[in-house]
Design a protein around this motif. Structure first.
Motif, PDB file in Angstrom:
ATOM      1  N   PRO A 132      -3.199  -9.659   3.306  1.00  0.00           N
ATOM      2  CA  PRO A 132      -3.153  -9.243   1.894  1.00  0.00           C
ATOM      3  C   PRO A 132      -3.169 -10.412   0.922  1.00  0.00           C
ATOM      4  N   ARG A 133      -2.729 -11.580   1.380  1.00  0.00           N
ATOM      5  CA  ARG A 133      -2.773 -12.752   0.506  1.00  0.00           C
ATOM      6  C   ARG A 133      -4.217 -13.119   0.191  1.00  0.00           C
ATOM      7  N   ARG A 134      -5.108 -12.975   1.171  1.00  0.00           N
ATOM      8  CA  ARG A 134      -6.516 -13.306   0.952  1.00  0.00           C
ATOM      9  C   ARG A 134      -7.179 -12.274   0.052  1.00  0.00           C
ATOM     10  N   VAL A 135      -6.753 -11.021   0.151  1.00  0.00           N
ATOM     11  CA  VAL A 135      -7.292  -9.988  -0.738  1.00  0.00           C
ATOM     12  C   VAL A 135      -6.870 -10.281  -2.185  1.00  0.00           C
ATOM     13  N   MET A 136      -5.604 -10.632  -2.371  1.00  0.00           N
ATOM     14  CA  MET A 136      -5.122 -10.977  -3.704  1.00  0.00           C
ATOM     15  C   MET A 136      -5.862 -12.196  -4.249  1.00  0.00           C
ATOM     16  N   ALA A 137      -6.072 -13.179  -3.391  1.00  0.00           N
ATOM     17  CA  ALA A 137      -6.779 -14.391  -3.819  1.00  0.00           C
ATOM     18  C   ALA A 137      -8.211 -14.074  -4.246  1.00  0.00           C
ATOM     19  N   GLU A 138      -8.852 -13.169  -3.541  1.00  0.00           N
ATOM     20  CA  GLU A 138     -10.221 -12.780  -3.905  1.00  0.00           C
ATOM     21  C   GLU A 138     -10.245 -12.130  -5.283  1.00  0.00           C
ATOM     22  N   LEU A 139      -9.270 -11.309  -5.547  1.00  0.00           N
ATOM     23  CA  LEU A 139      -9.204 -10.628  -6.830  1.00  0.00           C
ATOM     24  C   LEU A 139      -8.949 -11.602  -7.985  1.00  0.00           C
ATOM     25  N   LEU A 140      -8.309 -12.718  -7.689  1.00  0.00           N
ATOM     26  CA  LEU A 140      -8.078 -13.740  -8.705  1.00  0.00           C
ATOM     27  C   LEU A 140      -9.187 -14.788  -8.730  1.00  0.00           C
ATOM     28  N   GLY A 141     -10.217 -14.565  -7.893  1.00  0.00           N
ATOM     29  CA  GLY A 141     -11.364 -15.461  -7.897  1.00  0.00           C
ATOM     30  C   GLY A 141     -11.112 -16.810  -7.253  1.00  0.00           C
ATOM     31  N   LYS A 142     -10.194 -16.854  -6.285  1.00  0.00           N
ATOM     32  CA  LYS A 142      -9.835 -18.119  -5.662  1.00  0.00           C
ATOM     33  C   LYS A 142     -10.597 -18.355  -4.355  1.00  0.00           C
ATOM     34  N   VAL A 143     -10.739 -19.619  -3.988  1.00  0.00           N
ATOM     35  CA  VAL A 143     -11.555 -19.985  -2.832  1.00  0.00           C
ATOM     36  C   VAL A 143     -10.948 -19.503  -1.516  1.00  0.00           C
ATOM     37  N   THR A 144      -9.655 -19.195  -1.509  1.00  0.00           N
ATOM     38  CA  THR A 144      -8.989 -18.698  -0.300  1.00  0.00           C
ATOM     39  C   THR A 144      -9.178 -17.196  -0.114  1.00  0.00           C
ATOM     40  N   GLY A 145      -9.956 -16.571  -0.998  1.00  0.00           N
ATOM     41  CA  GLY A 145     -10.191 -15.132  -0.912  1.00  0.00           C
ATOM     42  C   GLY A 145     -11.136 -14.747   0.208  1.00  0.00           C
ATOM     43  N   THR A 146     -11.265 -13.458   0.432  1.00  0.00           N
ATOM     44  CA  THR A 146     -12.085 -12.947   1.536  1.00  0.00           C
ATOM     45  C   THR A 146     -13.557 -13.307   1.404  1.00  0.00           C
ATOM     46  N   SER A 147     -14.035 -13.509   0.174  1.00  0.00           N
ATOM     47  CA  SER A 147     -15.423 -13.932  -0.048  1.00  0.00           C
ATOM     48  C   SER A 147     -15.446 -15.231  -0.852  1.00  0.00           C
ATOM     49  N   LYS A 148     -14.459 -16.082  -0.578  1.00  0.00           N
ATOM     50  CA  LYS A 148     -14.336 -17.383  -1.222  1.00  0.00           C
ATOM     51  C   LYS A 148     -14.287 -17.288  -2.754  1.00  0.00           C
ATOM     52  N   GLY A 149     -13.779 -16.147  -3.236  1.00  0.00           N
ATOM     53  CA  GLY A 149     -13.588 -15.990  -4.668  1.00  0.00           C
ATOM     54  C   GLY A 149     -14.812 -15.529  -5.433  1.00  0.00           C
ATOM     55  N   MET A 150     -15.884 -15.197  -4.739  1.00  0.00           N
ATOM     56  CA  MET A 150     -17.125 -14.838  -5.432  1.00  0.00           C
ATOM     57  C   MET A 150     -17.398 -13.337  -5.454  1.00  0.00           C
ATOM     58  N   GLY A 151     -16.639 -12.572  -4.693  1.00  0.00           N
ATOM     59  CA  GLY A 151     -16.868 -11.127  -4.661  1.00  0.00           C
ATOM     60  C   GLY A 151     -16.044 -10.387  -5.689  1.00  0.00           C
ATOM     61  N   GLY A 152     -14.788 -10.812  -5.827  1.00  0.00           N
ATOM     62  CA  GLY A 152     -13.914 -10.172  -6.794  1.00  0.00           C
ATOM     63  C   GLY A 152     -13.506  -8.778  -6.381  1.00  0.00           C
ATOM     64  N   SER A 153     -13.071  -7.997  -7.353  1.00  0.00           N
ATOM     65  CA  SER A 153     -12.456  -6.693  -7.111  1.00  0.00           C
ATOM     66  C   SER A 153     -13.331  -5.730  -6.317  1.00  0.00           C
ATOM     67  N   MET A 154     -14.612  -5.677  -6.616  1.00  0.00           N
ATOM     68  CA  MET A 154     -15.445  -4.621  -6.038  1.00  0.00           C
ATOM     69  C   MET A 154     -16.129  -4.995  -4.731  1.00  0.00           C
ATOM     70  N   HIS A 155     -15.882  -6.210  -4.215  1.00  0.00           N
ATOM     71  CA  HIS A 155     -16.656  -6.655  -3.059  1.00  0.00           C
ATOM     72  C   HIS A 155     -15.796  -7.339  -2.002  1.00  0.00           C
ATOM     73  N   ILE A 156     -14.655  -6.732  -1.698  1.00  0.00           N
ATOM     74  CA  ILE A 156     -13.832  -7.235  -0.597  1.00  0.00           C
ATOM     75  C   ILE A 156     -14.578  -6.958   0.708  1.00  0.00           C
TER      76      ILE A 156
END
Length: 332
Positions: free
Chosen positions: A80-104
């Protein structure tokens, strides 16, 4: 169906509470402009996911859905930390911060999005199921969409091919009543969306989407059918969302009284009532779970806020790597 034990009820309660609190925190972060773009929250629909996960085999089954997609990957095993990071546009997110809310997205955990195009995931879900059949993996694909997407032409093409080829797929419409803001009654001359399956002789029916037991029963039957090689099923999960279609929704199409009525059958409350009635946990143990969930959500926020934004170089790294064009060296 797998037995619904004390442990299952306690897991359902903790999971659904985490999903609810995770989404509540996202709403707060959105108001602070830490989450940008669109934000579609799942509050009220948690039983649809909890019941499905109970019926699935997470070692081989897949899931694909629309843009109300933050908690599903968490249920599938994504950190869930990576999902939150993706939503905040961070590089540790599931799509390195480029997918955002709609593209986990998580190939590792067989969660394939997260799609912004209304109904676009329906034929893709059928395609994932085709791959499972072709490669004989034994997996089944859960393909979710909303009541608004049920009016897309791609649904009919996907239904036809899925039945023709007996694909291992379960089509699930999460009917929360209003699509973007238009009631089901105003979008077609029929309100039983599940009946669309009848035109293809596809097994179909309505399900109480506010009760994880009912969801688990229906999903188990549908998944078993698909795994046997007998083809798809279409289920209409009758559910409700307590928040607007997105954070920008003024919700002028429904009354506050209606929302409050549906909160009386809140799936989290239903599960908690069983836990307390059956004495599966004490009040103190419930408070411990509540605190554990609160701490995890705060940990997710801390991780996301302390993570860096992607470097500009990443824009080039994820597009293409051309051997005879050395002027844009890739780092990935």
């Amino acid at each position: 169906m797998k037995e619904v034990t004390k442990e299952v009820y306690l897991k359902w309660y903790e999971d659904m509470l985490l999903w609810r609190k995770f989404e509540d925190k996202l709403a707060a972060l959105y108001i602070q402009q830490k989450v940008r773009g669109f934000l579609h929250l799942y509050n009220g629909q948690e039983a649809v996911l909890a019941g499905a996960l109970h019926a699935m085999d997470l070692t081989k089954d897949k899931m694909i859905t629309a843009y109300r997609n933050h908690v599903q990957p968490i249920g599938m095993g994504v950190d869930p930390r990576r999902v939150m990071a993706e939503l905040l546009g961070k590089v540790t997110g599931t799509s390195k911060g480029m997918g955002g809310s709609m593209h986990i997205f998580s190939k590792e955990h067989r969660f394939y999005g997260g799609h912004g195009i209304v109904g676009g995931q329906i034929p893709v879900g059928a395609g994932l199921a085709f791959a499972d059949k072709y490669f004989e993996t034994g997996g089944v694909t859960m393909t979710y969409f909303g009541d608004g997407a049920a009016r897309q032409g791609s649904l009919h093409e996907a239904f036809n091919m899925a039945m023709l080829w007996k694909l291992p797929v379960v089509f699930i419409v999460e009917n929360n009543g209003y699509a973007m803001g238009t009631s089901v009654e105003r979008t077609a001359n029929h309100t039983d969306i599940w009946k669309l399956g009848l035109g293809y002789e596809m097994p179909c029916g309505p399900v109480d989407g506010m009760n994880p037991i009912k969801v688990a029963e229906a999903m188990t039957e549908a998944i078993d059918r698909a795994r046997r090689g007998d083809g798809p099923t279409f289920l209409e999960m009758k559910t409700y969302r307590y928040r607007g279609h997105s954070m920008s929704d003024a919700q002028l199409y429904r009354s506050k009284e209606e929302v409050e009525e549906y909160k009386k059958i809140d799936p989290i409350t239903q599960v908690l009532d069983v836990i307390l009635d059956q004495k599966y946990a004490t009040e103190e143990e419930i408070e411990t779970i509540d605190q554990r969930v609160k701490d995890l959500v705060e940990e997710c926020v801390k991780f996301a806020e302390e993570s860096p934004y992607p470097e500009i170089q990443q824009l080039y790294d994820v597009v293409y790597d051309q051997e005879n064009y050395p002027f844009l060296p890739h780092k990935l």
